[in-house]
Design a protein around this motif. Structure first.
Motif, mmCIF file in Angstrom:
data_model
loop_
_atom_site.group_PDB
_atom_site.id
_atom_site.type_symbol
_atom_site.label_atom_id
_atom_site.label_comp_id
_atom_site.label_asym_id
_atom_site.label_seq_id
_atom_site.Cartn_x
_atom_site.Cartn_y
_atom_site.Cartn_z
ATOM 1 N N TRP A 1 0.820 -1.205 0.000
ATOM 2 C CA TRP A 1 0.000 0.000 0.000
ATOM 3 C C TRP A 1 0.860 1.264 0.000
ATOM 4 O O TRP A 1 0.439 2.304 -0.508
ATOM 5 C CB TRP A 1 -0.922 0.005 1.219
ATOM 6 N N ASP A 2 2.062 1.168 0.520
ATOM 7 C CA ASP A 2 2.978 2.310 0.510
ATOM 8 C C ASP A 2 3.327 2.725 -0.913
ATOM 9 O O ASP A 2 3.524 3.910 -1.201
ATOM 10 C CB ASP A 2 4.240 1.970 1.300
ATOM 11 N N GLU B 1 -6.986 3.979 2.033
ATOM 12 C CA GLU B 1 -7.597 4.842 1.034
ATOM 13 C C GLU B 1 -6.821 4.773 -0.275
ATOM 14 O O GLU B 1 -5.599 4.646 -0.281
ATOM 15 C CB GLU B 1 -7.638 6.305 1.516
ATOM 16 N N PHE B 2 -7.580 4.864 -1.365
ATOM 17 C CA PHE B 2 -7.003 4.937 -2.708
ATOM 18 C C PHE B 2 -7.564 6.187 -3.369
ATOM 19 O O PHE B 2 -8.784 6.342 -3.491
ATOM 20 C CB PHE B 2 -7.350 3.694 -3.521
ATOM 21 N N GLY C 1 4.014 11.875 -11.628
ATOM 22 C CA GLY C 1 2.976 11.490 -12.567
ATOM 23 C C GLY C 1 2.650 10.016 -12.615
ATOM 24 O O GLY C 1 1.686 9.622 -13.287
ATOM 25 N N ALA C 2 3.422 9.169 -11.951
ATOM 26 C CA ALA C 2 3.183 7.729 -12.012
ATOM 27 C C ALA C 2 1.898 7.375 -11.267
ATOM 28 O O ALA C 2 1.556 7.977 -10.250
ATOM 29 C CB ALA C 2 4.364 6.965 -11.416
ATOM 30 N N VAL C 3 1.186 6.381 -11.774
ATOM 31 C CA VAL C 3 -0.051 5.943 -11.145
ATOM 32 C C VAL C 3 -0.059 4.427 -11.034
ATOM 33 O O VAL C 3 0.640 3.714 -11.764
ATOM 34 C CB VAL C 3 -1.293 6.397 -11.935
ATOM 35 N N ALA C 4 -0.859 3.943 -10.098
ATOM 36 C CA ALA C 4 -1.150 2.518 -9.972
ATOM 37 C C ALA C 4 -2.515 2.251 -10.585
ATOM 38 O O ALA C 4 -3.307 3.165 -10.837
ATOM 39 C CB ALA C 4 -1.122 2.101 -8.500
ATOM 40 N N ARG D 1 -11.677 -0.536 -13.834
ATOM 41 C CA ARG D 1 -10.409 -0.099 -13.261
ATOM 42 C C ARG D 1 -10.415 1.413 -13.059
ATOM 43 O O ARG D 1 -11.115 2.142 -13.753
ATOM 44 C CB ARG D 1 -9.224 -0.502 -14.138
ATOM 45 N N VAL D 2 -9.623 1.843 -12.076
ATOM 46 C CA VAL D 2 -9.343 3.262 -11.878
ATOM 47 C C VAL D 2 -7.835 3.430 -11.799
ATOM 48 O O VAL D 2 -7.099 2.482 -11.486
ATOM 49 C CB VAL D 2 -10.011 3.826 -10.595
ATOM 50 N N TYR D 3 -7.376 4.635 -12.087
ATOM 51 C CA TYR D 3 -5.960 4.962 -12.026
ATOM 52 C C TYR D 3 -5.737 5.951 -10.887
ATOM 53 O O TYR D 3 -6.512 6.883 -10.698
ATOM 54 C CB TYR D 3 -5.495 5.580 -13.339
ATOM 55 N N GLY D 4 -4.698 5.737 -10.109
ATOM 56 C CA GLY D 4 -4.421 6.642 -8.998
ATOM 57 C C GLY D 4 -3.308 6.109 -8.122
ATOM 58 O O GLY D 4 -2.411 5.398 -8.590
ATOM 59 N N ARG D 5 -3.393 6.415 -6.824
ATOM 60 C CA ARG D 5 -2.358 5.981 -5.883
ATOM 61 C C ARG D 5 -2.991 5.564 -4.564
ATOM 62 O O ARG D 5 -3.909 6.237 -4.070
ATOM 63 C CB ARG D 5 -1.357 7.110 -5.611
#
Length: 326
Positions: A105-106, A156-157, A115-118, A130-134
């Protein structure tokens, strides 16, 4: 390939770097070892309002409103009750599992890169979204049963936007006819011939599903000069033809084996040559701003044009249908 999901499962994915590991973690059901205590809460951020008061009178003038993002909150239980026969074994297994969850989760490999996302995937009602974020905040909620093999956490995401996207990507690859040759070139030889201009090629069909506009990712492969993609529809003219919506062009020359990717998605907003060099300045003035490069839902078409005497240049347009709710 992403993992297949059972109903109600979630899948957190991101790439690692040379130091920090990536992730491909399943959670949400008892079989994953990390199950949900409640359905995830989805919190949409308040809009940023552009209202302005009317001078010397009652009321306001509505302006341009924008929204920021949404936050998904998960109540998680890490379960290792069946991992060992003894309390000490269950406790050790639980500590290890919580450690792994916190490390995943870290998402250090993501948050350390601008700018990188998970990617957070799920299956709800048989549909894959799907969603993109962190992943962001996470905290222990109850560890009193850790020695028995159960610890609960709240995580939280934060999504990059307010949209849910289809897990499956759609794409089309409209071909381009060879550019016509006008006139003759010296030195002249016998048996002179001139290529006849090829007929205008029909644009490629794109059936964009979903309930809200989505982002196209455009990849143009050389060789060729000044490639252009023109998008039509889904509205129609009085004659019944699809109406021209936008034209995306590049003022450059691509060699054989070279390519350019135009990615207008909010977490990217890049124009990369061969996957590395940024060349956003090569977009033609007729191209819309990247924030306006959107595909509305419905049937539409795209036409590709390029000056390429070999006839081998091609382009692909890829997209995922977008929704406001999973």
């Amino acid at each position: 390939m992403p993992q297949d999901l059972r109903e109600g499962q979630w899948n957190l994915i991101y790439d690692g770097d040379e130091v920090r590991p990536g992730a491909d973690m399943l959670f949400g059901t008892l079989s994953t070892g990390i199950y949900l205590l409640n359905e995830p809460a989805i919190d949409f951020a308040d809009a940023t309002l552009g209202d302005a008061p009317l001078p010397l009178e009652d009321g306001i003038r509505f302006g341009q409103d924008t929204t920021s993002t949404m936050t998904l909150s998960f109540e998680l239980a890490v379960d290792t009750v069946a991992a060992a026969q003894t309390p000490a074994g269950r406790h050790t297994a639980n500590l290890d599992a919580v450690d792994t969850l916190l490390t995943t989760w870290d998402a250090a490999a993501v948050r350390r890169r601008m700018g990188a996302v998970a990617v957070l995937r799920t299956r709800q009602g048989g549909r894959y979204r799907r969603v993109y974020g962190r992943p962001r905040h996470i905290a222990l909620a109850n560890s009193r049963f850790a020695r028995q093999g159960s610890t609960s956490l709240v995580g939280e995401f934060v999504a990059a936007d307010t949209h849910w996207y289809d897990d499956a990507e759609e794409s089309t690859s409209p071909g381009a006819a060879p550019a016509p040759i006008r006139g003759l070139k010296a030195p002249l030889t016998s048996s002179l011939s001139q290529r006849v201009p090829a007929p205008v090629q029909q644009p490629g069909a794109m059936n964009v599903a979903g309930t809200v506009p989505t982002w196209p990712v455009i990849t143009i492969h050389g060789p060729g000069r000044n490639p252009t993609l023109t998008f039509f529809g889904p509205e129609r003219t009085q004659q019944g033809d699809l109406r021209e919506r936008m034209t995306v062009g590049l003022d450059l020359t691509l060699g054989e084996g070279e390519w350019v990717t135009i990615d207008p998605r909010p977490w990217a907003r890049t124009v990369l040559r061969n996957g590395t060099g940024g060349i956003a300045g090569a977009l033609t003035r007729s191209s819309p701003r990247m924030s306006d490069m959107l595909l509305p839902p419905g049937l539409q078409h795209v036409r590709y044009a390029v000056a390429d005497e070999t006839g081998t240049s091609y382009a692909t347009v890829a997209w995922r249908a977008a929704h406001r709710y999973p």
